[in-house]
Design a protein around this motif. Sequence first.
Motif, PDB file in Angstrom:
ATOM      1  N   PHE A  15      10.383  25.131  -2.735  1.00  0.00           N
ATOM      2  CA  PHE A  15      11.325  25.124  -3.846  1.00  0.00           C
ATOM      3  C   PHE A  15      12.701  24.795  -3.294  1.00  0.00           C
ATOM      4  O   PHE A  15      12.935  24.887  -2.085  1.00  0.00           O
ATOM      5  CB  PHE A  15      11.380  26.501  -4.520  1.00  0.00           C
ATOM      6  CG  PHE A  15      10.193  26.818  -5.376  1.00  0.00           C
ATOM      7  CD1 PHE A  15       9.790  25.962  -6.389  1.00  0.00           C
ATOM      8  CD2 PHE A  15       9.477  28.000  -5.186  1.00  0.00           C
ATOM      9  CE1 PHE A  15       8.692  26.259  -7.189  1.00  0.00           C
ATOM     10  CE2 PHE A  15       8.387  28.307  -5.977  1.00  0.00           C
ATOM     11  CZ  PHE A  15       7.995  27.434  -6.981  1.00  0.00           C
ATOM     12  N   ALA A  49       8.333  28.584  -0.299  1.00  0.00           N
ATOM     13  CA  ALA A  49       8.102  29.856  -1.000  1.00  0.00           C
ATOM     14  C   ALA A  49       6.719  30.386  -0.623  1.00  0.00           C
ATOM     15  O   ALA A  49       6.491  31.594  -0.583  1.00  0.00           O
ATOM     16  CB  ALA A  49       8.210  29.655  -2.503  1.00  0.00           C
ATOM     17  N   ASN A  69       9.829  41.861  -2.940  1.00  0.00           N
ATOM     18  CA  ASN A  69      10.224  40.908  -3.986  1.00  0.00           C
ATOM     19  C   ASN A  69      10.581  39.564  -3.362  1.00  0.00           C
ATOM     20  O   ASN A  69      11.233  39.511  -2.320  1.00  0.00           O
ATOM     21  CB  ASN A  69      11.446  41.426  -4.762  1.00  0.00           C
ATOM     22  CG  ASN A  69      11.155  42.657  -5.594  1.00  0.00           C
ATOM     23  OD1 ASN A  69      11.926  43.584  -5.611  1.00  0.00           O
ATOM     24  ND2 ASN A  69      10.034  42.663  -6.266  1.00  0.00           N
ATOM     25  N   GLY A  70      10.137  38.497  -4.026  1.00  0.00           N
ATOM     26  CA  GLY A  70      10.467  37.150  -3.559  1.00  0.00           C
ATOM     27  C   GLY A  70       9.654  36.692  -2.367  1.00  0.00           C
ATOM     28  O   GLY A  70       9.960  35.662  -1.771  1.00  0.00           O
ATOM     29  N   ALA A  71       8.589  37.417  -2.041  1.00  0.00           N
ATOM     30  CA  ALA A  71       7.794  37.076  -0.845  1.00  0.00           C
ATOM     31  C   ALA A  71       6.883  35.872  -1.077  1.00  0.00           C
ATOM     32  O   ALA A  71       6.401  35.276  -0.121  1.00  0.00           O
ATOM     33  CB  ALA A  71       6.974  38.274  -0.398  1.00  0.00           C
ATOM     34  N   GLY A  72       6.619  35.534  -2.360  1.00  0.00           N
ATOM     35  CA  GLY A  72       5.797  34.344  -2.632  1.00  0.00           C
ATOM     36  C   GLY A  72       4.467  34.638  -3.311  1.00  0.00           C
ATOM     37  O   GLY A  72       3.665  33.726  -3.502  1.00  0.00           O
ATOM     38  N   LYS A  73       4.245  35.872  -3.726  1.00  0.00           N
ATOM     39  CA  LYS A  73       2.948  36.269  -4.298  1.00  0.00           C
ATOM     40  C   LYS A  73       2.672  35.545  -5.618  1.00  0.00           C
ATOM     41  O   LYS A  73       1.611  34.965  -5.809  1.00  0.00           O
ATOM     42  CB  LYS A  73       2.918  37.796  -4.520  1.00  0.00           C
ATOM     43  CG  LYS A  73       3.284  38.592  -3.278  1.00  0.00           C
ATOM     44  CD  LYS A  73       3.357  40.077  -3.543  1.00  0.00           C
ATOM     45  CE  LYS A  73       4.421  40.521  -4.480  1.00  0.00           C
ATOM     46  NZ  LYS A  73       5.811  40.419  -4.012  1.00  0.00           N
ATOM     47  N   THR A  74       3.663  35.602  -6.536  1.00  0.00           N
ATOM     48  CA  THR A  74       3.459  34.983  -7.852  1.00  0.00           C
ATOM     49  C   THR A  74       3.329  33.473  -7.719  1.00  0.00           C
ATOM     50  O   THR A  74       2.536  32.842  -8.435  1.00  0.00           O
ATOM     51  CB  THR A  74       4.637  35.338  -8.785  1.00  0.00           C
ATOM     52  OG1 THR A  74       4.721  36.750  -8.837  1.00  0.00           O
ATOM     53  CG2 THR A  74       4.448  34.793 -10.180  1.00  0.00           C
ATOM     54  N   THR A  75       4.090  32.883  -6.813  1.00  0.00           N
ATOM     55  CA  THR A  75       4.003  31.431  -6.617  1.00  0.00           C
ATOM     56  C   THR A  75       2.581  31.054  -6.208  1.00  0.00           C
ATOM     57  O   THR A  75       2.016  30.082  -6.712  1.00  0.00           O
ATOM     58  CB  THR A  75       5.023  30.985  -5.543  1.00  0.00           C
ATOM     59  OG1 THR A  75       6.303  31.460  -5.930  1.00  0.00           O
ATOM     60  CG2 THR A  75       5.061  29.487  -5.398  1.00  0.00           C
ATOM     61  N   HIS A 212       2.715  46.094  -6.868  1.00  0.00           N
ATOM     62  CA  HIS A 212       3.603  46.917  -6.039  1.00  0.00           C
ATOM     63  C   HIS A 212       3.112  48.366  -6.056  1.00  0.00           C
ATOM     64  O   HIS A 212       3.743  49.238  -5.479  1.00  0.00           O
ATOM     65  CB  HIS A 212       5.038  46.852  -6.569  1.00  0.00           C
ATOM     66  CG  HIS A 212       5.684  45.520  -6.370  1.00  0.00           C
ATOM     67  ND1 HIS A 212       6.104  45.089  -5.130  1.00  0.00           N
ATOM     68  CD2 HIS A 212       5.962  44.508  -7.223  1.00  0.00           C
ATOM     69  CE1 HIS A 212       6.635  43.881  -5.248  1.00  0.00           C
ATOM     70  NE2 HIS A 212       6.545  43.503  -6.502  1.00  0.00           N
TER      71      HIS A 212
HETATM   72  N1  LIG Z   1      10.758  27.518 -10.026  1.00  0.00           N
HETATM   73  C1  LIG Z   1      11.381  27.955  -8.937  1.00  0.00           C
HETATM   74  N2  LIG Z   1      12.422  27.264  -8.419  1.00  0.00           N
HETATM   75  C2  LIG Z   1      13.052  27.670  -7.305  1.00  0.00           C
HETATM   76  N3  LIG Z   1      12.703  28.792  -6.618  1.00  0.00           N
HETATM   77  C3  LIG Z   1      11.685  29.511  -7.089  1.00  0.00           C
HETATM   78  C4  LIG Z   1      10.972  29.153  -8.271  1.00  0.00           C
HETATM   79  N4  LIG Z   1       9.998  30.074  -8.484  1.00  0.00           N
HETATM   80  C5  LIG Z   1      10.101  30.976  -7.488  1.00  0.00           C
HETATM   81  N5  LIG Z   1      11.111  30.644  -6.660  1.00  0.00           N
HETATM   82  C6  LIG Z   1      11.500  31.350  -5.430  1.00  0.00           C
HETATM   83  O1  LIG Z   1      10.352  31.459  -4.612  1.00  0.00           O
HETATM   84  C7  LIG Z   1      10.369  32.683  -3.903  1.00  0.00           C
HETATM   85  C8  LIG Z   1       9.072  33.422  -4.156  1.00  0.00           C
HETATM   86  O2  LIG Z   1       9.063  33.868  -5.501  1.00  0.00           O
HETATM   87  P1  LIG Z   1       7.809  34.655  -6.121  1.00  0.00           P
HETATM   88  O3  LIG Z   1       8.066  34.835  -7.575  1.00  0.00           O
HETATM   89  O4  LIG Z   1       6.566  33.970  -5.725  1.00  0.00           O
HETATM   90  O5  LIG Z   1       7.917  36.046  -5.346  1.00  0.00           O
HETATM   91  P2  LIG Z   1       7.054  37.371  -5.544  1.00  0.00           P
HETATM   92  O6  LIG Z   1       6.521  37.746  -4.209  1.00  0.00           O
HETATM   93  O7  LIG Z   1       6.069  37.196  -6.648  1.00  0.00           O
HETATM   94  O8  LIG Z   1       8.183  38.399  -5.954  1.00  0.00           O
HETATM   95  P3  LIG Z   1       8.128  39.682  -6.934  1.00  0.00           P
HETATM   96  O9  LIG Z   1       7.461  40.788  -6.194  1.00  0.00           O
HETATM   97  O10 LIG Z   1       9.571  39.940  -7.164  1.00  0.00           O
HETATM   98  O11 LIG Z   1       7.411  39.276  -8.189  1.00  0.00           O
HETATM   99  C9  LIG Z   1      11.614  33.425  -4.346  1.00  0.00           C
HETATM  100  O12 LIG Z   1      12.634  33.177  -3.399  1.00  0.00           O
HETATM  101  C10 LIG Z   1      11.966  32.762  -5.671  1.00  0.00           C
HETATM  102  O13 LIG Z   1      13.365  32.780  -5.892  1.00  0.00           O
END
Ligand SMILES: Nc1ncnc2c1ncn2[C@@H]1O[C@H](COP(=O)(O)OP(=O)(O)OP(=O)(O)O)[C@@H](O)[C@H]1O
Length: 398
Positions: A15, A49, A69-75, A212
Motif C-alpha cells: 500500500f 502491508a 493493530n495494523g499488522a496486516g491481518k485484515t489485508t 484480539h
Molecule cells: N487501502 C489501504 N490503503 C493504504 N493503506 C492501507 C489500506 N488498507 C490497509 N492499509 C494499511 O495496511 C496496514 C495493515 O492494515 P490491516 O487492516 O491489515 O491491519 P490489521 O492487522 O487488520 O489491524 P487491526 O488489528 O487494527 O484490524 C496498516 O498500516 C494500514 O494502515
Amino acid sequence: MSEILLRCDHVGKKFCRDLKKSLWYGLTDLAGDILGTPPGDLRPEEFWAVDDVSFDLRRGECLGLIGRNGAGKTTLLKMLNGLIQPDAGKIMLRGRVGGLIALGAGFDPILTGRENVFVNGSILGLSKKQIHERFDEIVEFAELGKFIDSPVGNYSSGMQVRLGFAVAAIMIRPDILLLDEVLAVGDLGFRLKCLNLVQELLEDAAVVFVSHSMQFVTRFCTRVSVFSEGRIICNSHDLSQGLQAYYTQCQTQLKVFGNTAARIHNEKLRINDVEVLDNQQAVIHGDDELSVELDLDLETGLPEVELRITIEDFSGHPILAIKPEQREQLRFTKTKQGVRMDLGKLNLTPGKYCLMFAVVTVERMERLTRKAGTLEFQFGGDHVEWAAVIHETRVRCA
Ligand SMILES: Nc1ncnc2c1ncn2[C@@H]1O[C@H](COP(=O)(O)OP(=O)(O)OP(=O)(O)O)[C@@H](O)[C@H]1O
C-alpha cells in the motif's frame, strides 16, 4: 491427512501512505499491466502491508491470526476473500469461501435484510429454491425477527454482524470461512452461538479467524500465526507459543494497565506505599515466597477491615483474588500503620502482572480504599500456558 483447502505462497500486498502518490502509482501500474512491464521495487511512501506470507490450511483446521493493530491481518483476509488482489505470490483456494470481514460488507443499505439475502444468494450462484430452503434458518440464527423486512441501513452494528455471519456460515455453507474481528460487535450470547457454529463447521471446513480475544483464539483455533508489520513471526500448532510471541510484542509496547489509585469518595484510609519484602530479584519464580508490606495513612476510629489483593494481567484482567486466611480482620489503632501480607508461592504462566489492593470494612464490605496497577512484576519461566494461573495436579491411570 485431510486435504489442503487454502494455500498462500509467498503472498504480499503493498500500500501507499500518500493518497496522491497512490493514485499516480495506480495509473502507472495500469499502464505497466497493459504493456506487460513487471512491477518494480517499493516506491516512495509504499510499504508491504502483507509481506511474503506462506502457509497451508487443511479441512478441519482453524487458523487464528493474531497481532497488533495494523499488522496486516485484515489485508490478508481481504486477499483470501478476493476483495483485493495480491501484489506478490499466489493464493490457492479449494471450495466455497464465506467471509465476514467488514461491517455491512456485501449488503446494500437501501435493501431489506430479506432482499439482501436473496441478492447475495443469487450472486453466489444459488437458485431461488436453495435460498428459500435456507432462508428460515438464516433468520432464525440471526434472531432478526420482523427486522428482516427493514432496510439493512437501519440495522444496528450487532444486527448487521448477525445477518453477515448467518449469510457467510449458513447460506454459503463454506469450505473456507474467513472471520474478522468484526464478530466482536455482536453481544456475548451471539458471539458464543457463532463460535459454536464455527466448531460444527470445522468438522468439514477450514476457518481463518482474526481476533484480539485470546480467550476465543485458545478456545477454537487449532493453529496460530502471529503477524508483525506484515510478516508472520510465529506460526505454530502450540497455541501457547503463539500467545507468548503475541504477548511479548504487546509487553514491549505497553505499560501495565491502570497505574493509579482509584479516587474513593470520602477516603478515610490511604495506601501510601507498597513494597515487596525479602525479594530483590527483578523476576519472580514459582519457588519464591512473596510477601508485601503496605504503608497506610488512616483516620482514627475506623471499623474492622479486611485487606484484599487481586493479581491482574498486563491488560488489567483480574486473574486471581487473594484473601486473608479465615477472614483475618484488622483493627487499626494508629494513624500510620504498616500491614504485612504473605502471599506465599504463586504459580503463574510467564508474563507481566501487577497487584491491586483494596481495604474493605468487614461488616458492610464498604471499600475504604483501592490502589490498582501497583507492584508491576515479571513472572519467569520457560513455557507459557493458555491460562494465567496454573494449578498442578496428580494424574494416574484409573
Ligand atoms: N487501502 C489501504 N490503503 C493504504 N493503506 C492501507 C489500506 N488498507 C490497509 N492499509 C494499511 O495496511 C496496514 C495493515 O492494515 P490491516 O487492516 O491489515 O491491519 P490489521 O492487522 O487488520 O489491524 P487491526 O488489528 O487494527 O484490524 C496498516 O498500516 C494500514 O494502515
